[in-house]
Write a protein that holds these residues in place. Structure first.
Motif, PDB file in Angstrom:
ATOM      1  N   VAL A  66       0.841  -1.200   0.000  1.00  0.00           N
ATOM      2  CA  VAL A  66       0.000   0.000   0.000  1.00  0.00           C
ATOM      3  C   VAL A  66       0.878   1.252   0.000  1.00  0.00           C
ATOM      4  CG1 VAL A  66      -1.673   1.343   1.334  1.00  0.00           C
ATOM      5  CG2 VAL A  66      -1.969  -1.133   1.086  1.00  0.00           C
ATOM      6  N   ALA A  67       1.898   1.254   0.863  1.00  0.00           N
ATOM      7  CA  ALA A  67       2.800   2.406   0.917  1.00  0.00           C
ATOM      8  C   ALA A  67       3.526   2.592  -0.413  1.00  0.00           C
ATOM      9  CB  ALA A  67       3.806   2.234   2.052  1.00  0.00           C
ATOM     10  N   ALA A  68       3.947   1.480  -1.016  1.00  0.00           N
ATOM     11  CA  ALA A  68       4.606   1.559  -2.316  1.00  0.00           C
ATOM     12  C   ALA A  68       3.659   2.121  -3.364  1.00  0.00           C
ATOM     13  CB  ALA A  68       5.108   0.184  -2.740  1.00  0.00           C
ATOM     14  N   GLY A  69       2.403   1.691  -3.329  1.00  0.00           N
ATOM     15  CA  GLY A  69       1.431   2.210  -4.278  1.00  0.00           C
ATOM     16  C   GLY A  69       1.254   3.712  -4.147  1.00  0.00           C
ATOM     17  N   LEU A  70       1.234   4.197  -2.919  1.00  0.00           N
ATOM     18  CA  LEU A  70       1.099   5.643  -2.705  1.00  0.00           C
ATOM     19  C   LEU A  70       2.324   6.389  -3.259  1.00  0.00           C
ATOM     20  CD1 LEU A  70      -0.388   5.681   0.907  1.00  0.00           C
ATOM     21  CD2 LEU A  70      -1.591   6.125  -1.238  1.00  0.00           C
ATOM     22  N   LEU A  71       3.517   5.857  -3.007  1.00  0.00           N
ATOM     23  CA  LEU A  71       4.721   6.491  -3.542  1.00  0.00           C
ATOM     24  C   LEU A  71       4.749   6.416  -5.062  1.00  0.00           C
ATOM     25  CD1 LEU A  71       7.561   5.401  -1.065  1.00  0.00           C
ATOM     26  CD2 LEU A  71       6.448   7.627  -1.260  1.00  0.00           C
ATOM     27  N   GLY A  72       4.317   5.268  -5.605  1.00  0.00           N
ATOM     28  CA  GLY A  72       4.257   5.148  -7.060  1.00  0.00           C
ATOM     29  C   GLY A  72       3.300   6.150  -7.662  1.00  0.00           C
ATOM     30  N   GLY A  73       2.160   6.354  -7.007  1.00  0.00           N
ATOM     31  CA  GLY A  73       1.207   7.352  -7.475  1.00  0.00           C
ATOM     32  C   GLY A  73       1.787   8.751  -7.434  1.00  0.00           C
ATOM     33  N   LEU A  74       2.520   9.067  -6.365  1.00  0.00           N
ATOM     34  CA  LEU A  74       3.151  10.384  -6.260  1.00  0.00           C
ATOM     35  C   LEU A  74       4.224  10.564  -7.335  1.00  0.00           C
ATOM     36  CD1 LEU A  74       3.468  10.734  -2.381  1.00  0.00           C
ATOM     37  CD2 LEU A  74       1.865  11.931  -3.895  1.00  0.00           C
ATOM     38  N   ALA A  75       4.944   9.477  -7.642  1.00  0.00           N
ATOM     39  CA  ALA A  75       5.954   9.553  -8.706  1.00  0.00           C
ATOM     40  C   ALA A  75       5.301   9.870 -10.046  1.00  0.00           C
ATOM     41  CB  ALA A  75       6.733   8.237  -8.792  1.00  0.00           C
ATOM     42  N   ILE A  76       4.144   9.252 -10.316  1.00  0.00           N
ATOM     43  CA  ILE A  76       3.440   9.503 -11.578  1.00  0.00           C
ATOM     44  C   ILE A  76       2.863  10.907 -11.602  1.00  0.00           C
ATOM     45  CG2 ILE A  76       1.475   8.773 -12.994  1.00  0.00           C
ATOM     46  CD1 ILE A  76       1.998   5.904 -11.956  1.00  0.00           C
ATOM     47  N   LEU A  77       2.375  11.391 -10.457  1.00  0.00           N
ATOM     48  CA  LEU A  77       1.929  12.788 -10.392  1.00  0.00           C
ATOM     49  C   LEU A  77       3.088  13.744 -10.648  1.00  0.00           C
ATOM     50  CD1 LEU A  77      -0.510  13.126  -7.349  1.00  0.00           C
ATOM     51  CD2 LEU A  77      -1.071  12.965  -9.763  1.00  0.00           C
ATOM     52  N   THR A  78       4.280  13.344 -10.235  1.00  0.00           N
ATOM     53  CA  THR A  78       5.455  14.189 -10.427  1.00  0.00           C
ATOM     54  C   THR A  78       5.852  14.234 -11.889  1.00  0.00           C
ATOM     55  OG1 THR A  78       6.234  13.634  -8.205  1.00  0.00           O
ATOM     56  CG2 THR A  78       7.847  14.581  -9.719  1.00  0.00           C
ATOM     57  N   ARG A  79       5.936  13.059 -12.521  1.00  0.00           N
ATOM     58  CA  ARG A  79       6.175  12.957 -13.969  1.00  0.00           C
ATOM     59  C   ARG A  79       5.416  11.757 -14.488  1.00  0.00           C
ATOM     60  NH1 ARG A  79       9.906  15.586 -17.113  1.00  0.00           N
ATOM     61  NH2 ARG A  79       9.829  13.859 -18.572  1.00  0.00           N
ATOM     62  N   LEU A  80       4.645  11.967 -15.545  1.00  0.00           N
ATOM     63  CA  LEU A  80       3.818  10.886 -16.073  1.00  0.00           C
ATOM     64  C   LEU A  80       4.658   9.714 -16.544  1.00  0.00           C
ATOM     65  CD1 LEU A  80       0.929  10.007 -16.719  1.00  0.00           C
ATOM     66  CD2 LEU A  80       1.161  11.140 -18.952  1.00  0.00           C
ATOM     67  N   ASP A  81       5.880   9.977 -17.042  1.00  0.00           N
ATOM     68  CA  ASP A  81       6.702   8.871 -17.527  1.00  0.00           C
ATOM     69  C   ASP A  81       7.255   8.003 -16.404  1.00  0.00           C
ATOM     70  OD1 ASP A  81       8.672  10.533 -16.525  1.00  0.00           O
ATOM     71  OD2 ASP A  81       9.671  10.875 -18.442  1.00  0.00           O
ATOM     72  N   SER A  82       7.021   8.385 -15.151  1.00  0.00           N
ATOM     73  CA  SER A  82       7.364   7.491 -14.038  1.00  0.00           C
ATOM     74  C   SER A  82       6.594   6.185 -14.125  1.00  0.00           C
ATOM     75  CB  SER A  82       7.051   8.166 -12.695  1.00  0.00           C
ATOM     76  OG  SER A  82       7.826   9.322 -12.516  1.00  0.00           O
ATOM     77  N   THR A  83       5.504   6.180 -14.881  1.00  0.00           N
ATOM     78  CA  THR A  83       4.716   4.962 -15.083  1.00  0.00           C
ATOM     79  C   THR A  83       5.585   3.831 -15.616  1.00  0.00           C
ATOM     80  OG1 THR A  83       2.805   6.352 -15.594  1.00  0.00           O
ATOM     81  CG2 THR A  83       2.660   4.038 -16.221  1.00  0.00           C
ATOM     82  N   VAL A  84       6.575   4.160 -16.439  1.00  0.00           N
ATOM     83  CA  VAL A  84       7.449   3.136 -17.017  1.00  0.00           C
ATOM     84  C   VAL A  84       8.197   2.391 -15.914  1.00  0.00           C
ATOM     85  CG1 VAL A  84       9.428   2.730 -18.534  1.00  0.00           C
ATOM     86  CG2 VAL A  84       7.696   4.435 -19.160  1.00  0.00           C
ATOM     87  N   LEU A  85       8.833   3.115 -15.006  1.00  0.00           N
ATOM     88  CA  LEU A  85       9.601   2.469 -13.939  1.00  0.00           C
ATOM     89  C   LEU A  85       8.695   1.867 -12.877  1.00  0.00           C
ATOM     90  CD1 LEU A  85      12.646   4.861 -13.506  1.00  0.00           C
ATOM     91  CD2 LEU A  85      12.687   2.467 -14.211  1.00  0.00           C
ATOM     92  N   VAL A  86       7.564   2.503 -12.589  1.00  0.00           N
ATOM     93  CA  VAL A  86       6.620   1.931 -11.626  1.00  0.00           C
ATOM     94  C   VAL A  86       6.137   0.577 -12.129  1.00  0.00           C
ATOM     95  CG1 VAL A  86       4.296   2.188 -10.657  1.00  0.00           C
ATOM     96  CG2 VAL A  86       5.891   4.112 -10.604  1.00  0.00           C
TER      97      VAL A  86
END
Length: 585
Positions: A187-207
């Motif tokens: 759950v905590a990882a999911g929240l951080l992953g969501g924040l990473a995507i909010l920061t830059r959409l291309d974070s989706t690739v690494l998430v």
């Protein structure tokens, strides 16, 4: 965990491999916290020493300023164009804008906080991968010795915040024995992953890549109930991501009318092969600029031992995925910014290779050489061939020289006070959009299309590929938009007392690619004095009462434009750019 090395037998003239950590480990035992504190202090000291602020950061600051003033998340009031790629960072930057603080300083301080946070998370991540506290500390020193990583502790953009969220996401999900905290970690990882995507959409690739690494052992094992475990793991991480990201996507589709940012279209070249090849060149230059080739032989000898460590294969599984993405998007023009999110992972391998040596004296020379090469990224980058702008090239604040973009923006604001929404304000057109656009606070058209939807999709194709610079506003578009002052790529020249006019070819460096023969007959050139007989050349495209008043008040010289060319002094790039304006020359 074992740190055993499986390597080729040394030849008759080669000494066996020794380990720095085996030599230093006993002497440093009990001092790990002091060493970690030294790492943080070094990161803060060097990171602040090499700090810079790039032009693109001021695009973000202008969006943040307009949001703070109640105009919405727009570059120009009334124009809903998503010309940024860092939603969360842009939103955070409204804090200094509302409080009346300096956004550049605020961004640098916050970036340093994320730099230290990223280093702290990395040390935990490295311990899990390398299975050794002393090896994790060595990896930390390798990371802190990387000037690209430290440089992006500032810069004014979201790079370090993105890296912090992504590394935190990976650390929480990193493969390890199942324990009672698994659900909470997901759950905590999911929240951080969501924040990473909010920061830059291309974070989706690494998430997505890290989530795949996390679920792969369950999929591969095919043990009893494996499918339900894979689904539970995916939902445990995915649902928090959706909770964070989905409202933002719904909002931005409603506000901007698109999920993808306008920058996606502005940066998309018509021929995808050229950006891909540039991306490959970009990555090769990154490794060459840090002399990674000196490790090739060592890597061949030691790679089996490194990848036999329990976590290394999983850690490195994301690297080819991210590098493929970097090549597909065509790299970047900033000092290897797109490599920063995976530099911590690369530091694990670099630390492992540096840890092993055969001859102490030669090893000391190698380490010293690598440190010097890294330092050159900041001190004297011209010694290396770069496909990108260096930190020195990118830095545009604080620079108070009268010939800088900062001074130009402030000069325009002084001459045309009142801000972006004041009646009668002249509109300007720019290529370097950030600093001048932010400080002038005038209605502004982006000639490269990052914040202009029409140029991003229909602008003239720039014949020479450069990341993020593939479209250019044509003359008729700026005329139709009734743009008053075309600044283009700011052009500073020596004043010529006997000048009576400007040739079209004189304006090509200011507005390349476009056909300047289409300029209206009434268009003219303004020379704005700066310093030491240097003048700022601005194209006065459409009449404006406030511009006319400034010309009269300041005595700015104006010149007509002759519809002819003289390209005898042009280099190959300018000749290519002037083909429409000066055909056949």
């Amino acid at each position: 965990m074992s740190n055993s090395v499986v390597a080729a037998e040394p030849g008759p003239s080669e000494a066996p491999w020794s380990r720095m950590t085996e030599t230093l480990g006993p002497r440093l035992a009990g001092r790990e916290r002091w060493i970690e504190a030294l790492l943080y202090a070094s990161a803060i000291f060097v990171g602040w020493w090499v700090r810079f602020e790039q032009d693109d950061a001021f695009i973000t600051f202008r969006y943040s300023k307009n949001l703070a003033r109640g105009f919405g998340l727009v570059f120009n009031p009334g124009e809903k164009v998503e010309g940024y790629t860092n939603f969360l960072w842009t939103w955070i930057m409204t804090i200094p804008e509302k409080a009346g603080w300096s956004s550049p300083i605020f961004s640098q301080v916050l970036g340093m906080v994320f730099l230290v946070g990223t280093l702290a998370v990395f040390l935990r991540f490295a311990r899990r991968v390398l299975g050794s506290q002393i090896m994790a500390l060595l990896a930390g020193f390798v990371l802190v010795a990387n000037m690209t990583f430290l440089g992006y502790g500032t810069g004014g953009l979201e790079t370090m915040m993105q890296t912090f969220f992504l590394l935190g996401f990976a650390t929480l999900l990193f493969p390890r024995d199942v324990d009672s905290t698994l659900v909470a970690r997901r759950v905590a990882a999911g929240l951080l992953g969501g924040l990473a995507i909010l920061t830059r959409l291309d974070s989706t690739v690494l998430v997505a890549a890290w989530l795949g690494v996390h679920l792969w052992p369950l999929w591969k094992a095919r043990a009893s109930g494996w499918l339900s475990k894979v689904l539970a793991g995916g939902l445990g991480v995915g649902l928090p991501i959706l909770v964070v990201v989905l409202p933002w996507l719904v909002w931005k589709y409603d506000f901007y009318g698109s999920i993808l940012p306008n920058t996606f279209y502005a940066k998309s070249a018509s021929n995808p092969l050229i950006p891909f090849l540039y991306g490959v060149f970009y990555l090769l230059c990154f490794f060459a600029s840090y002399f990674a080739f000196v490790f090739i032989r060592r890597y061949r000898c030691l790679k089996q031992g490194f990848f036999e460590l329990p976590g290394t294969k999983a850690a490195f599984a994301v690297i080819p995925v991210w590098f493929l993405y970097v090549c597909i998007v065509g790299g970047d023009f900033m000092e290897f910014r797109f490599v920063v999110p995976v530099i911590p992972v690369l530091a694990l391998l670099a630390a492992y290779l540096i840890d092993h040596y055969r001859r102490p004296a030669r090893h000391g020379v190698l380490i010293a050489m690598l440190l010097v090469v890294s330092l050159l990224h900041r001190l004297d980058p011209v010694t290396t061939v770069y496909p990108v702008l260096t930190f020195k090239d990118l830095n545009h604040w604080p620079t108070e020289s009268p010939t800088t973009w900062l001074h130009m923006g402030k000069l325009l604001h002084h001459e045309f006070p009142g801000g972006i929404a004041a009646a009668g304000q002249p509109s300007i057109a720019l290529q370097p959009l950030g600093v001048i656009g932010y400080y002038s606070d005038l209605p502004t058209i982006d000639m490269l299309g990052l914040t202009d939807a029409w140029v991003a999709r229909h602008g003239l194709a720039i014949p020479v590929y450069y990341p993020g610079h593939v479209r250019m506003a044509p003359v008729n578009y700026l005329v139709d938009k009734r743009i008053n002052l075309v600044i283009g790529d700011p052009l500073i020249v020596d004043a010529k007392p006997r000048r009576t006019s400007y040739l079209l070819s004189d304006l090509v460096p200011l507005w390349s690619v476009a056909d300047l023969n289409q300029l209206p007959a009434a268009a003219k050139v303004i020379e704005i004095p700066l310093v030491d007989n240097r003048v700022w050349t601005v194209l006065y495209l459409t009449p404006n009462a406030r511009v006319d008043a400034a010309i009269a008040k300041n005595g700015w010289p104006t010149f007509p434009i002759e519809k002819r060319c003289d390209t005898s002094g042009f280099n190959i790039i300018l000749k290519t750019a002037s083909e429409k304006t000066c055909p056949g020359q």
